[in-house]
Design an enzyme around this catalytic site. Structure first.
Site, PDB file in Angstrom:
ATOM      1  N   CYS A 156       0.812  -1.219   0.000  1.00 54.38           N
ATOM      2  CA  CYS A 156       0.000   0.000   0.000  1.00 54.38           C
ATOM      3  C   CYS A 156       0.845   1.269   0.000  1.00 54.38           C
ATOM      4  O   CYS A 156       0.404   2.321  -0.447  1.00 54.38           O
ATOM      5  CB  CYS A 156      -0.954   0.003   1.187  1.00 54.38           C
ATOM      6  SG  CYS A 156      -0.155  -0.273   2.774  1.00 54.38           S
TER       7      CYS A 156
ATOM      8  N   HIS B 200      -2.496   7.012   2.987  1.00 52.37           N
ATOM      9  CA  HIS B 200      -1.047   7.193   3.064  1.00 52.37           C
ATOM     10  C   HIS B 200      -0.666   8.423   2.250  1.00 52.37           C
ATOM     11  O   HIS B 200      -1.079   8.577   1.097  1.00 52.37           O
ATOM     12  CB  HIS B 200      -0.335   5.976   2.463  1.00 52.37           C
ATOM     13  CG  HIS B 200      -0.426   4.724   3.281  1.00 52.37           C
ATOM     14  ND1 HIS B 200      -0.931   4.681   4.563  1.00 52.37           N
ATOM     15  CD2 HIS B 200      -0.041   3.442   2.998  1.00 52.37           C
ATOM     16  CE1 HIS B 200      -0.862   3.447   5.025  1.00 52.37           C
ATOM     17  NE2 HIS B 200      -0.350   2.678   4.104  1.00 52.37           N
TER      18      HIS B 200
END
Lengths: 366, 366, 366, 366
Positions: free
Chosen positions: B162, B257
């Protein structure tokens, strides 16, 4: 021993409160004069900060009883100086840059040295931007500054932006050890207290980060070059290196700025072990002089792989040490590390007090 | 139209829950088989996740009634496949890498394609690591993979970590437009959901950041090179560029993120305006095929100087778009920007579902 | 003066670490013995807590060098006692209640007094549950306890749950002043450190509160009644009042439990001013004895309308004072207020140390 | 079907933004008029909120193009009404109470019904304070209100404070089922979005709670009594019960107010099972009319012992349902429970829209 009486300008703001709190029980200095905006002027300090005091640490009862002067009215400070209750001032003024610059000039002209937290005078070419461990010799521009401006006892010395403190001392330590640093890319994760009060809204800081702080990247890139620069003809000349590129972020942390650094050395490149040795051994003038606010060890190495962390490391050695960790090679440049320092102590009031101690030791204040 | 029946391995974990939730009302796929650890096996799904469901979005009542199979027992999936209730599986297994690799192999060998979120097979040389917009052609290694392993219908395809999703698509878009990228330094600020449940302790994430995530920097530096690589002789060969240096941090954010990137182009260097144009115009095969989970615009440019921010931008376009902002020159390299993507949707379950849609469109699952 | 050598059981856990840190520089006690689970046994303390030390405050180098004993093996403590390095132990054991009870019994039987943080013995009818300012006379059950159990030097004394400390001392102060309290409804907002490490997952504590803590409401309702109770025939008899109803919540705060209290007096009802006077003037035996860990003022009144707050008030007076504020009439009962105390200091290790000081002053340890 | 054109006053503020976002795709209403402070007036809406838009959800392009009117200048709304682009307004004005009251009166006098989020008119004796499921019949004071004030089409209806929404509907459901409620002590843990933007400073909300919200306890105690009251002679008469005592706290949560409630019934006391049955079965006029914004089930019972939680439950049923959990006896009163509702949707803009739907169904707007 009689303590030196000091004043705090902007004493009710966030940085001002930190000055007040850190000067509790200072062995050399005692707060005897506080000044703030006209809104607070005339009140007792304890009334002026009632409901606005932000710190866990309290102010002393005697400071609470001081009547707040109007910071815009230099005559009040001049009277206090004459009365022996204000030998110099810490400036934590919060107003427009031009106003701060003019006002700090007025205090200095009135014979009152100004040790400032504000950014107003950082690029004035005869004003030193001091990190006591890095460029204590920059203080020695003061005679030239006084002469040029026709000031007798007054002068202006400032400290740099809080965002650069987590990496400038480690960088300097390497340079002093003979390793040229060419380039440096740094990403900061900065605490909310750095923005003063109220600072960032909680709705922007819960479950969020903000990848921008106005003006912070420019300061982070340029101020180290003045600090690492030289004095030529009574003025500062910037260092050419390291070239810095900064990404500054605001994160939901109360105190403590964290910096992720990748840097490139010149031709001579130290090993990781050599870097650690240099940092672990680093001491400078404040340590030699054993100044009260000086950390015993300006750079603390954390060997755990998940440190430094703001909440756990910011308070190291009176919150005056820089903690570094994750010291490892960089895939692209030569060295990577994480630096952390306490932004309102090391990066603001504590750094200012250490500068004052240095300046006293050098005889510029008394 | 009859929906394709799908299974979810590791259905009770964090990523598994995201798969379940995102497949509510999917136009092509329907969850008909769920498997998890022996502890959950034999219970209804709703019982297995009682008190452990982490998401605001709920699962459908029919999924709640499914009896959880033991993920270690491939025969249960094989029976489900025969019964027409499991055409392929999404793997969100949480166990040791070697165990996951062996288990995913067993499912594929049993004729059940595996679209995996796990890192176990990312460096297997005939397993594609897919970001549907970046390397959809890598799916075409599947016939060679099947042949080599003697698998008939089964195969394994995985998605990358990710942490790389916030910058790999923007980087690829520039490369596709003809601009070589030599080097890239990235600092990530990663959400806690990326660590699964329970993940980081709250005592480490309140008033704090942690400058370390185990294994994350290595993945961030290496996985993009496989994704940008070529297929030669039935195996992947990594791209040589960009060279990446990563600093990975955990921050107190639920989802999303954020990546601060400095990158250096080869000899041809686009202007900032050209970069923006390339990103704004970027579309790829998922958009051309109009896949259900594909974002309309894979890269969304935010012009405000304080964006992208996780809480405000992570959900853009079904949480499948990458948001970029602060596009500006770098003092040292050529370009700086901030990228943001939703780690449990774009970076995990949503990316896996998009990969499945792509693989169905290419005829590898049916 | 020679310090009394003390041991800490469960020395590597969260509460154990707090004991270690708070006993740095204690004027009477010195940590000379540490014990923990078999996993840590045999390692130096500094190795055992490497990467697991949770506090900003560090342990002393000499404690770092201690070799960790196996807490399950009482013979090691007995040997240490003989060797003059363990006069009594603080128990911060983290295991099942029955195991803790049995183990604490073994230490006491071996002649080693146990001052415990654990809940295991709180309802043992001859074990005092001490808040030093509230029921110091409960310590005087120790001779009866020793006699009944055939123990010579050993005994067991415990402290109550951290959740009750924010209101039990203020409540007791009012009772001591002659005001009966009939009923009390309290809602707590408790810090994550109260759950030990790792405690609540960050994904449950960012942008969230959890309105449940297992077992906490029962403890909050019942423990004050034992503390306020009497000794009859060598056993404790609970007080009948106040009847308590508790709502316990976990909130994203590191340290400091906050309690919102509504309470009903008996027929005599003090005015708000009288309540404030009673609290401001409250002192008890620890203050009279001037015990090292005792707060000068056990109850600190905050007059600002938005205090007490955990981050600003938890550290008041060595983190040992209870801060109260918002003292006002209740619409339904008689009095409302907000109480706050530091859960890992006042409510755990600090409270335990104060209890030890009290027990030493009373001659039960030496 | 042609949608009814609506206006939003205070359209650029936090609540105003929520109105704009929630009215995207509303089946009955369409935003055609936006007004705000003089600072925004004259700009396009998209310019006025540039860099100030707080929500993850975006506004529609057509709203972005609307030119912002000056909310102080009723003639602009009157012109819009004449032009068929403003049949009524949602008021999310942020200014002094007296100014809001006067301004809302002017809009109503100009023939424009005002459905207000502001507190200014909550205690005006002929203005209904509506929770659509609780007191829809209070809308029927409108003819008397119009007559008394000489208004033709205009009227004013308001919604109550967000802090009471987590318990007022459950309380009402019990009363409607025939159980008198005498007394109720409630402690709220309220989200920061309830304070508008910027609202609480992040430095006050990281690692902290604030046990005070100005004016909130008074509203929490008194507003339910008007809502549960009767109309007599064209004016509202408060209910005598339940007597309420409130403790209001600010906690670091983005959206979602949580309430811990202890309540005492009259002589008839339902069992816990009966309470659950009443809540689970509760429906009211909005459900019968199947209003677009009405939750299918106004009260959702969570059986898990650690729910409801703001992050997981606030969005239940379009963020319009109240979630309740921890339904259990009270040690002192009869019943304890935790209620939760979304403060900016159910408690503000969503509740206002539902009120508008109700008022349209009753024929008061068209």
């Amino acid at each position: 021993m009689n303590k030196i009486p000091v004043g705090v300008l902007g004493a009710t703001g966030m940085v001002g409160q930190n000055y007040i709190a850190l000067l509790n029980d200072h062995p050399w200095f005692e707060v005897r004069f506080v000044a703030a905006s006209p809104r607070s002027a005339g009140k007792k300090y304890k009334e002026a900060v009632d409901g606005r005091w932000q710190l866990a640490r309290a102010y002393t009862p005697s400071v609470g009883e001081l009547v707040v002067a109007d910071a815009n009215d230099v005559s009040q400070a001049r009277a206090a100086a004459k009365a022996g209750s204000c030998a110099f001032v810490f400036s934590a003024l919060e107003m427009g840059k031009d106003e701060i610059r003019a006002l700090e000039d007025s205090y200095a002209a009135a014979g009152i040295p100004v040790i400032s937290n504000a950014s107003a005078h950082r690029w004035t070419d005869d004003v030193p931007v001091l990190i006591s461990e890095v460029n204590p010799h920059h203080a020695d521009i003061i005679p030239a500054q006084r002469k040029k401006r026709g000031w007798d006892k007054g002068f202006i010395a400032v400290k740099p932006n809080c965002s650069i403190q987590s990496y400038t001392t480690p960088v300097y330590a390497l340079i002093r050890a003979g390793y040229e640093i060419k380039r440096l890319i740094v990403t900061t994760m900065q605490a909310v207290s750095g923005a003063g009060y109220p600072g960032p809204a909680s709705i922007d800081m819960i479950d969020n980060v903000v990848p921008y702080i106005g003006g912070e990247e420019e300061k982070s890139e340029q101020e180290p070059l003045k600090i690492l620069g030289a004095i030529e003809g009574g003025a500062f000349v910037n260092a050419a290196f390291p070239k810095i590129s900064a990404h500054c972020n605001r994160v939901p942390v109360i105190d403590g700025h964290t910096a992720c650094v990748s840097l490139e050395f010149g031709d001579r490149k130290p090993s990781i072990e050599e870097v650690k040795r240099i940092w672990a051994d680093f001491k400078s003038l404040p340590q030699e002089l054993n100044l009260p606010m000086a950390p015993k060890q300006p750079i603390i190495i954390r060997e755990e792989n998940n440190r430094p962390q703001p909440r756990k490391d910011r308070d190291a050695d009176k919150a005056m040490a820089v903690s570094v960790g994750r010291i490892r090679p960089c895939n692209i440049f030569d060295l990577r590390f994480v630096g952390l320092s306490h932004n309102t102590v090391r990066g603001a009031a504590g750094g200012g007090i250490l500068n004052a101690e240095l300046l006293k030791s050098k005889g510029y204040i008394s």
